[in-house]
Scaffold this motif. Structure first.
Motif, PDB file in Angstrom:
ATOM      1  N   THR A 100       0.832  -1.203   0.000  1.00 18.35           N
ATOM      2  CA  THR A 100       0.000   0.000   0.000  1.00 18.35           C
ATOM      3  C   THR A 100       0.866   1.252   0.000  1.00 18.35           C
ATOM      4  O   THR A 100       0.594   2.211  -0.736  1.00 18.35           O
ATOM      5  N   ARG A 101       1.925   1.233   0.790  1.00 18.27           N
ATOM      6  CA  ARG A 101       2.839   2.380   0.838  1.00 18.27           C
ATOM      7  C   ARG A 101       3.464   2.656  -0.530  1.00 18.27           C
ATOM      8  O   ARG A 101       3.681   3.820  -0.908  1.00 18.27           O
ATOM      9  N   SER A 102       3.687   1.603  -1.299  1.00 18.06           N
ATOM     10  CA  SER A 102       4.354   1.751  -2.592  1.00 18.06           C
ATOM     11  C   SER A 102       3.375   1.980  -3.747  1.00 18.06           C
ATOM     12  O   SER A 102       3.759   1.905  -4.911  1.00 18.06           O
ATOM     13  N   GLY A 103       2.100   2.251  -3.415  1.00 18.08           N
ATOM     14  CA  GLY A 103       1.133   2.598  -4.445  1.00 18.08           C
ATOM     15  C   GLY A 103       0.312   1.442  -4.963  1.00 18.08           C
ATOM     16  O   GLY A 103      -0.454   1.597  -5.917  1.00 18.08           O
ATOM     17  N   LYS A 104       0.443   0.271  -4.351  1.00 20.16           N
ATOM     18  CA  LYS A 104      -0.322  -0.903  -4.771  1.00 20.16           C
ATOM     19  C   LYS A 104      -1.360  -1.232  -3.701  1.00 20.16           C
ATOM     20  O   LYS A 104      -1.658  -0.427  -2.840  1.00 20.16           O
TER      21      LYS A 104
ATOM     22  N   LYS B   6      -5.890   6.988  -1.021  1.00 18.01           N
ATOM     23  CA  LYS B   6      -5.096   8.131  -1.464  1.00 18.01           C
ATOM     24  C   LYS B   6      -5.796   9.471  -1.290  1.00 18.01           C
ATOM     25  O   LYS B   6      -5.129  10.508  -1.199  1.00 18.01           O
ATOM     26  N   ASN B   7      -7.119   9.480  -1.243  1.00 24.93           N
ATOM     27  CA  ASN B   7      -7.831  10.758  -1.105  1.00 24.93           C
ATOM     28  C   ASN B   7      -7.969  11.208   0.347  1.00 24.93           C
ATOM     29  O   ASN B   7      -8.477  12.299   0.614  1.00 24.93           O
ATOM     30  N   GLU B   8      -7.537  10.358   1.273  1.00 21.77           N
ATOM     31  CA  GLU B   8      -7.569  10.748   2.687  1.00 21.77           C
ATOM     32  C   GLU B   8      -6.184  11.240   3.083  1.00 21.77           C
ATOM     33  O   GLU B   8      -5.201  10.519   2.940  1.00 21.77           O
TER      34      GLU B   8
ATOM     35  N   ILE C   1      -2.684   7.288   6.737  1.00 22.97           N
ATOM     36  CA  ILE C   1      -2.114   6.598   7.893  1.00 22.97           C
ATOM     37  C   ILE C   1      -2.240   5.104   7.627  1.00 22.97           C
ATOM     38  O   ILE C   1      -3.341   4.571   7.514  1.00 22.97           O
ATOM     39  N   LEU C   2      -1.109   4.436   7.491  1.00 22.35           N
ATOM     40  CA  LEU C   2      -1.089   3.015   7.164  1.00 22.35           C
ATOM     41  C   LEU C   2      -1.425   2.147   8.373  1.00 22.35           C
ATOM     42  O   LEU C   2      -1.520   2.626   9.501  1.00 22.35           O
TER      43      LEU C   2
END
Length: 299
Positions: free
Chosen positions: A32-36, A43-45, A49-50
């Motif tokens: 998720t951190r790497s865009g997957k 992404k719109n929030e 926060i992961l």
């Protein structure tokens, strides 16, 4: 990753506010951190926060909360799939996603026994319906999901075969695996037959090759999307059930895991612990693909 100050989250009527003591780190966090993975949904929030895995103490409870109270030690996987916002000192979580932490385990051990343990339990018990005496093959058996899956399959009475490197052979023996296969030295599909259930946390060609180990009527469940069209078509030819599975938050399942942890029938292996300011290093450890058990961050 950037650390910054944000307001303490407010709780809804069915939520509790947890003061976090430990966070579990998972491969999905890195993706998720790497865009997957879930980046598109988050992404719109801002700020993003992961994280989803927490253990801590309830410090506030919503009006409709009935099972938990202020002061309770709790653990769980929060809002998955969704926005867990677990990489924080305080997390607002639905009461229905948490269980009380067993008193005989630490917060780091509890945080470790969330997403990975839930995945193993939901796949083996709910999806595969593993029965006593069945032969269960678990790939990456020394990993986060894998080491829980070995223990849970044994709890369900299965004969458990685990693939892992030779360096993890003694660890698998500690988990009481019935048969270890060193995937670096042999092709597992050449030595295994009549398997009832395969749990696949690897994907790629491993998923397809695993079909050769299964008996007709057997089941393969991939937690990494490994059952693609080619695999599905081949499985159907052989009379094998093949499916992908995504874990979901469940306080009821967490309570089952809590009971097993309390009774010593399930143990979380925490291989590495990092401080909160070292989350970057925790991600790098997961990225090696060589983590035994779980990586945890102390808050």
């Amino acid at each position: 990753m950037i650390q910054q100050e944000t307001d303490k989250p407010s709780v809804g009527e069915n939520e509790v506010l947890v003061k976090v003591q430990a966070i579990g780190i998972n491969p999905v966090d890195i993706k998720t951190r790497s865009g997957k993975a879930f980046y598109g949904a988050l992404k719109n929030e801002q700020p993003i926060i992961l994280g989803w895995d927490i253990s801590g103490e309830v410090v506030e409870a919503g009006k409709a909360v009935s099972r938990l109270k202020v002061g309770d030690a709790v653990f769980g996987m929060v809002n998955f799939p969704g926005n867990g916002k677990a990489y924080a000192q305080y997390v607002a979580a639905p009461e229905a996603h948490l269980a009380k932490k067993p008193g005989n385990i630490t917060h780091p051990e509890a945080a470790a026994a969330t997403l990975a343990a839930l995945t193993a339990w939901q796949v083996l018990h709910h999806q595969a319906n593993v029965q006593s005496g069945q032969r269960v093959l678990i790939h990456a058996a020394a990993g986060g999901v894998g080491h829980f899956a070995v223990q849970l399959a044994k709890h369900l009475g299965a004969y458990v075969i685990g693939t892992a490197s030779e360096s993890n052979a003694s660890f698998l023996r500690e988990l009481e695996v019935d048969e270890h296969i060193d995937y670096q030295r042999m092709n597992f599909e050449e030595v295994l037959r009549d398997v009832d259930v395969v749990l696949d946390p690897v994907g790629g060609e491993t998923t397809l090759r695993s079909l050769n180990t299964l008996k007709p009527g057997g089941k393969i469940i991939s937690i990494v999307g490994g059952v693609k069209e080619e695999v599905q078509a081949e499985a159907e030819k052989r009379g094998i059930q093949a499916a992908n599975y995504l874990v979901h938050s469940s306080g009821e399942d967490m309570e089952t895991l809590a009971q097993l942890l309390q009774e010593g029938k399930l143990k979380a292996h925490v291989s590495t612990r990092f401080a909160f300011h070292e989350i970057d290093a925790a991600h790098r450890q997961i990225e090696t693909g060589r983590t035994r058990g779980k990586v945890v961050v102390n808050v």
